[in-house]
Design an enzyme around this catalytic site. Structure first.
Site, mmCIF file in Angstrom:
data_model
loop_
_atom_site.group_PDB
_atom_site.id
_atom_site.type_symbol
_atom_site.label_atom_id
_atom_site.label_comp_id
_atom_site.label_asym_id
_atom_site.label_seq_id
_atom_site.Cartn_x
_atom_site.Cartn_y
_atom_site.Cartn_z
ATOM 1 N N HIS A 131 61.756 -35.505 32.439
ATOM 2 C CA HIS A 131 61.121 -34.395 33.158
ATOM 3 C C HIS A 131 60.815 -34.891 34.579
ATOM 4 O O HIS A 131 60.606 -36.093 34.784
ATOM 5 C CB HIS A 131 59.825 -34.062 32.411
ATOM 6 C CG HIS A 131 59.067 -32.877 32.922
ATOM 7 N ND1 HIS A 131 58.248 -32.926 34.025
ATOM 8 C CD2 HIS A 131 58.978 -31.605 32.450
ATOM 9 C CE1 HIS A 131 57.685 -31.731 34.207
ATOM 10 N NE2 HIS A 131 58.113 -30.914 33.269
ATOM 11 N N ASP A 208 56.246 -41.079 27.949
ATOM 12 C CA ASP A 208 55.818 -39.723 28.284
ATOM 13 C C ASP A 208 55.854 -38.926 26.976
ATOM 14 O O ASP A 208 56.921 -38.540 26.502
ATOM 15 C CB ASP A 208 56.771 -39.151 29.339
ATOM 16 C CG ASP A 208 56.572 -37.661 29.560
ATOM 17 O OD1 ASP A 208 55.780 -37.034 28.827
ATOM 18 O OD2 ASP A 208 57.239 -37.115 30.467
ATOM 19 N N GLN A 211 56.122 -33.971 24.995
ATOM 20 C CA GLN A 211 56.825 -33.153 23.993
ATOM 21 C C GLN A 211 56.746 -33.747 22.591
ATOM 22 O O GLN A 211 57.166 -33.118 21.630
ATOM 23 C CB GLN A 211 58.301 -32.976 24.378
ATOM 24 C CG GLN A 211 58.519 -32.175 25.635
ATOM 25 C CD GLN A 211 58.075 -30.716 25.504
ATOM 26 O OE1 GLN A 211 58.068 -30.141 24.419
ATOM 27 N NE2 GLN A 211 57.709 -30.118 26.615
ATOM 28 N N LYS A 234 49.834 -28.655 25.364
ATOM 29 C CA LYS A 234 51.012 -28.642 24.470
ATOM 30 C C LYS A 234 50.610 -28.997 23.042
ATOM 31 O O LYS A 234 51.423 -29.039 22.138
ATOM 32 C CB LYS A 234 52.077 -29.609 24.978
ATOM 33 C CG LYS A 234 52.637 -29.196 26.345
ATOM 34 C CD LYS A 234 53.825 -30.033 26.727
ATOM 35 C CE LYS A 234 54.110 -30.035 28.220
ATOM 36 N NZ LYS A 234 54.786 -28.831 28.689
ATOM 37 N N CYS A 372 62.406 -28.164 34.616
ATOM 38 C CA CYS A 372 61.889 -29.328 35.374
ATOM 39 C C CYS A 372 62.612 -30.601 34.955
ATOM 40 O O CYS A 372 62.001 -31.685 34.879
ATOM 41 C CB CYS A 372 60.388 -29.494 35.202
ATOM 42 S SG CYS A 372 59.446 -28.100 35.804
HETATM 43 N N1 7TS Z 1 56.866 -34.603 30.606
HETATM 44 C C1 7TS Z 1 57.514 -33.810 29.727
HETATM 45 C C2 7TS Z 1 58.515 -34.413 28.787
HETATM 46 C C3 7TS Z 1 57.244 -32.440 29.717
HETATM 47 O O1 7TS Z 1 57.884 -31.662 28.844
HETATM 48 C C4 7TS Z 1 56.293 -31.911 30.621
HETATM 49 C C5 7TS Z 1 56.019 -30.439 30.701
HETATM 50 C C6 7TS Z 1 55.626 -32.786 31.475
HETATM 51 C C7 7TS Z 1 55.939 -34.127 31.446
HETATM 52 C C8 7TS Z 1 54.560 -32.324 32.401
HETATM 53 O O2 7TS Z 1 53.437 -31.906 31.690
HETATM 54 P P1 7TS Z 1 52.193 -31.272 32.425
HETATM 55 O O3 7TS Z 1 51.311 -30.785 31.341
HETATM 56 O O4 7TS Z 1 51.569 -32.353 33.235
HETATM 57 O O5 7TS Z 1 52.729 -30.159 33.285
HETATM 58 N N2 7TS Z 1 57.105 -29.644 30.271
HETATM 59 C C9 7TS Z 1 57.233 -28.307 30.438
HETATM 60 C C10 7TS Z 1 58.305 -27.605 29.873
HETATM 61 O O6 7TS Z 1 59.204 -28.098 29.216
HETATM 62 N N3 7TS Z 1 58.195 -26.324 30.209
HETATM 63 O O7 7TS Z 1 57.090 -26.159 30.940
HETATM 64 C C11 7TS Z 1 56.475 -27.395 31.092
#
Ligand code: 7TS
Length: 414
Positions: A131, A208, A211, A234, A372
Site C-alpha cells: 500500500h 504492515d 489487512q 479495519k 492506494c
Molecule cells: N496498509 C494497508 C495494507 C492498507 O490496506 C491500508 C488501508 C493502509 C496501510 C493504510 O491504513 P490507514 O488506516 O492508515 O489509512 N487500505 C485501504 C484500502 O484497501 N482501501 O481503503 C483503505
C-alpha cells in the site's frame, strides 16, 4: 460465545448482524450489501456505546489531572492499551503505542528509526505488494538520508517471489518493511520466512498488518517481528486510532518523532528529558475515545474468536471465487495460494468505476480503483480493479447478489 467454528458462526449470523446498525439500512432502495470491509469495517453497537459512554460520562484529559474524571479516563485509556497488548500477545504495554492508524505508525518508524540510523549506501527493503502507506514514508526518509529503497518482486499470481526477496536482502539492508496481507489482491505474505531471513542478517522487520488484523490471529512474539502496525477502523473499531507495536529494546533506542505534552518528563529552555515508553511516542492529547472504542472492538472480536472468523471468511472467499469465476469476461486479479477474504477483479468492457457505480444502485458497496497500491496495478498493466472484501458478518447470499448485479451490469453494457 467463544469457541465458535465457522458453521456455528454462520448459524449465529442473524444475531451477529443485528449488532451492526449500519448493516440494517437500505441504500438506494435496497438492503445494504457491504463488501468494502478492506477499506473500513463497520462498528458493532458495543463499540458505538463505549464511545458514547466515554463522551457522556468519562470525558477528561488523560495522565494529567488529580480529579476523578481524569483518573477514570486514564484507567479506561490504559485498560484499552492492555487489551491491545493481550490481543497481539506483546510482552508489555510499553511496546504498545497509540497512533492515528497504520499510516502514522509506519511514518513514526520511518521518521524515528529511519532518520536516526540511515545514511548513504543503506537500504530499506519492501515488496511490490505494498500500500502507498508502506512505500511513500520510506521514499521520504530515503530522500532525506540518501538511503536507497529496494523492492522485492511478485509473480503473476500476486505472491511474493521469495528468491527475489533473498537476492534483494543485502549487507546494506537496514530494515525490511512488508505488508502481512496485500490490500489490493488479498495475498498473505510468507512473513515467517521473511522474518527468519531478515533476522539471520540482523535486520529488523516491520509488518504492515492493516489487512491482516481482522482476519488472522496475530502473536507478535510468535511472529518475532520488530514492529507491527494496524488501524482500528479495519478491526470493527473507530477511525483515527491505530497501533504501533514495537520491540521494547528498539523503541528504547529510538528518538521521539513528535515533541509536545505527555512525551516529556521535564522541560526547560536548556533541554528536555523524554518520558518513558510508550508515552515517549505519544505527544499531545491522544484519541482517548478512539482507544477505548478499539479496546471494546478487540473484546467483541475476541468473544467471537478469530479462528471462527477466519474459517467463515475462508468459506466466503472460496464461494466468491467460485461464483465470480462463472461469469464470462470476469478475471480475478490475484490468485495467491494463501489469500485473505477479498477478491479483486476486472470485467471485460466495463471500467471498474462504472461497475462500482452500477452496483451502488443495487445497494452493493465495493471498492474500485487502484486501492492506494498503484505499483500493483502497474505490474498487472491495469488502471484499476473492482474489489469485494468480506468481513465475518457477510453471507453467501450477499455474494449471490454481487454476482447477479455484475451480470446485469454486463447486460447494460452489451
Ligand atoms: N496498509 C494497508 C495494507 C492498507 O490496506 C491500508 C488501508 C493502509 C496501510 C493504510 O491504513 P490507514 O488506516 O492508515 O489509512 N487500505 C485501504 C484500502 O484497501 N482501501 O481503503 C483503505
Amino acid at each position: 460465545m467463544s469457541g465458535l467454528d465457522g458453521s456455528t458462526l454462520a448459524a449465529a449470523m442473524g444475531r451477529l448482524r443485528s449488532d451492526f446498525p449500519v448493516l440494517q439500512q437500505n441504500i438506494n432502495g435496497h438492503p445494504l450489501v457491504y463488501l468494502d470491509n478492506g477499506a473500513s469495517s463497520q462498528r458493532p453497537l458495543a463499540v458505538i456505546e463505549a464511545e458514547r459512554h466515554y463522551a457522556s460520562h468519562l470525558h477528561s484529559n488523560v495522565h494529567r489531572g488529580v480529579h476523578s474524571l481524569s483518573a477514570l479516563a486514564t484507567d479506561a485509556f490504559e485498560g484499552a492499551r492492555d487489551n491491545v497488548r493481550r490481543f497481539l500477545n506483546a510482552r508489555s504495554t510499553r511496546e504498545i503505542i497509540f497512533t492515528r492508524g497504520t499510516t502514522e505508525s509506519i511514518n513514526l518508524v520511518a521518521q524515528s528509526y529511519g532518520r536516526s540510523r540511515l545514511g548513504v549506501g543503506d537500504e530499506i527493503l519492501i515488496t511490490a505488494l505494498e500500500h502507498h502507506s508502506n512505500i511513500v514514508p520510506w521514499q521520504m526518509v530515503c530522500a532525506a538520508t540518501g538511503a536507497t529503497l529496494k523492492v522485492a518482486a511478485i509473480n503473476r499470481r500476486g505472491e511474493l517471489d521469495l528468491s527475489s526477496f533473498k537476492a534483494a536482502l543485502s549487507a546494506q539492508t537496514r530494515l525490511v518493511a512488508t505488508s502481512h496481507v496485500s490490500n489490493a489482491l488479498g495475498s498473505v505474505l510468507p512473513v515467517a520466512e521473511i522474518v527468519a531471513l531478515a533476522h539471520a542478517q540482523g535486520v529488523p522487520v516491520l509488518l504492515d498488518g492493516a489487512q491482516a488484523i481482522p482476519h488472522l490471529t496475530i502473536d507478535v512474539q510468535a511472529l518475532d517481528c520488530d514492529f507491527y502496525a494496524f488501524s482500528g477502523h479495519k478491526l470493527y473499531g473507530p477511525d483515527g486510532i491505530g497501533v504501533l507495536y514495537g520491540r521494547e529494546s528498539l523503541l528504547e533506542a529510538m528518538p521521539p518523532w513528535q515533541g509536545g505534552g505527555d512525551m516529556i518528563l521535564s522541560v526547560s529552555f536548556t533541554g528536555t528529558t523524554y518520558n518513558q515508553l510508550p508515552y515517549k511516542f505519544e505527544a499531545g492529547t491522544p484519541h482517548i475515545s478512539g482507544a477505548i472504542g478499539l479496546g471494546v472492538a478487540i473484546d467483541y472480536v475476541s468473544k467471537i474468536g478469530l479462528p471462527a472468523i477466519a474459517a467463515w471468511e475462508q468459506h466466503l472467499l472460496e464461494y466468491a471465487t467460485t461464483q465470480l469465476s462463472t461469469i464470462e469476461g470476469l478475471t480475478i486479479i490475484g490468485t495467491a495460494a494463501d489469500k485473505a477474504s477479498l477478491v479483486s477483479f476486472t470485467v471485460e468492457g466495463i471500467h471498474p468505476h462504472d461497475l462500482g457505480t452500477i452496483l451502488d444502485q443495487s445497494g452493493i458497496a465495493i471498492r474500485t480503483g487502484h486501492h492506494c497500491a498503484m505499483p500493483v496495478m502497474q505490474f498487472f498493466g491495469l488502471p484499476a480493479t473492482a474489489r469485494a472484501s468480506f468481513a465475518f458478518y457477510n453471507t453467501t447470499d450477499e455474494i449471490d447478489q454481487l454476482v447477479i448485479a455484475v451480470q446485469s451490469a454486463q447486460r447494460l453494457f452489451r
